[in-house]
Design an enzyme around this catalytic site. Structure first.
Site, mmCIF file in Angstrom:
data_model
loop_
_atom_site.group_PDB
_atom_site.id
_atom_site.type_symbol
_atom_site.label_atom_id
_atom_site.label_comp_id
_atom_site.label_asym_id
_atom_site.label_seq_id
_atom_site.Cartn_x
_atom_site.Cartn_y
_atom_site.Cartn_z
ATOM 1 C CE LYS A 184 -3.474 2.852 0.486
ATOM 2 N NZ LYS A 184 -4.253 2.926 1.728
ATOM 3 C CB SER A 255 -5.012 11.200 0.784
ATOM 4 O OG SER A 255 -3.799 10.477 0.794
#
Length: 307
Positions: A184, A255
């Site tokens: 990730k 983000s």
């Protein structure tokens, strides 16, 4: 189950909303005053794949008083120590703490505040955005992998898995979640920083051959450093995963773009590309792309007057 969401930005709102709708007692914790006041006044508004509004409690972290069964950490990486200090009064002897932050190395910080037997480390590929204070944009689906860092904590962790799955969060208990956390981080390292610097969506960045050369080099640096620290990583499998994620989330602004470009806030770059660059230096492994990207993001923060 009584759950605090410590850091109630886009992802915190997603998890808080789904857990609240599943019947849990949920309290959002955050420090963004406009966000807090909007939710207190109007409720949390959900848009995207569905439209909804829920009256969910929200407060400043230091205002929380009731000990929790579970705390899910969604604060920004650089804000983690302050958050843990602010909520120490609601961390009971048996309170489980699940970390789903982006980046690497958070367990070392959490161990300073939480007994190992109560710490769960995890990774999620859910996405979310904020349209403005009190308005969360929830689209598509995702999943979560988590693990108790105490080998004897699997049975208790499975109870958390069940609660999260009742909320539709697609959670799996993973007996070795560290490779997934690195995978990730690699996704973030190829998408978050690059899209923030290029001011584009994931799909727009991944559309050119020049960008793909950058992506493949970043992946190689992550894999080289991760393997040198003892993490089992398959470069081809991670590359395939990154490319698939880019396809699925093509229209998404990640983000770091939301933080840097849209809201002029400090980024988590030091815990993603920057973490790999630092660890590479320690191990004598060259990571020129991660170094350069970290420096460029910091430079942009200076240009915007937020560093």
């Amino acid at each position: 189950m009584f759950i605090y969401i410590a850091g109630s930005g886009a992802m915190g709102c997603r998890f808080g909303y789904q857990l609240f709708k599943a019947g849990n007692k949920v309290v959002l914790l955050d420090k963004w005053e406009d966000h807090i006041q909007a939710i207190k006044k109007n409720g949390l508004t959900i848009t995207g794949d569905k439209e909804d509004n829920v009256k969910i409690p929200i407060m400043h972290p230091e205002e929380a008083t009731e000990p929790a069964d579970l705390i899910i950490l969604f604060t920004k990486a650089m804000q983690l120590p302050a958050m843990l200090k602010d909520i120490e009064q609601v961390i009971g002897e048996n309170t489980k703490v699940l970390c789903l932050l982006n980046g690497l190395g958070h367990e070392d910080v959490i161990k300073q505040y939480i007994p190992e037997k109560n710490i769960l480390m995890g990774v999620t590929v859910w996405t979310a955005g904020l349209q403005g204070p009190g308005v969360a944009i929830l689209k598509a689906t995702g999943s979560v992998n988590l693990q108790s860092i105490d080998p004897n904590g699997e049975k208790e962790a499975e109870k958390i898995v069940d609660v999260l799955n009742q909320a539709g969060l697609n959670v799996t208990y993973d007996k070795d979640v560290v490779p997934s956390i690195w995978r990730k981080a690699c996704v973030n390292g190829t998408m978050n920083s690059t899209c923030a610097l290029e001011d584009c969506t994931i799909g727009e960045f991944f559309a050119s051959e020049d960008a793909l050369k950058v992506v493949h080099t970043i992946i190689h640096e992550f894999v080289e450093v991760g393997q040198a620290t003892g993490v089992t990583l398959d470069e081809k499998a991670i590359t395939d995963y990154v490319m698939h994620t880019a396809e699925v989330a093509a229209e998404h602004y990640p983000s770091m773009h939301q933080d840097l470009v849209q809201n002029h806030r400090l980024t988590e770059i030091d815990y993603i590309n920057g973490a790999v660059a630092r660890k590479g230096d320690e191990l004598g492994i060259p990571t020129p792309y991660c170094h350069m990207i970290t420096e460029l993001v910091h430079a942009k923060e200076h240009v915007l007057g937020i560093r």
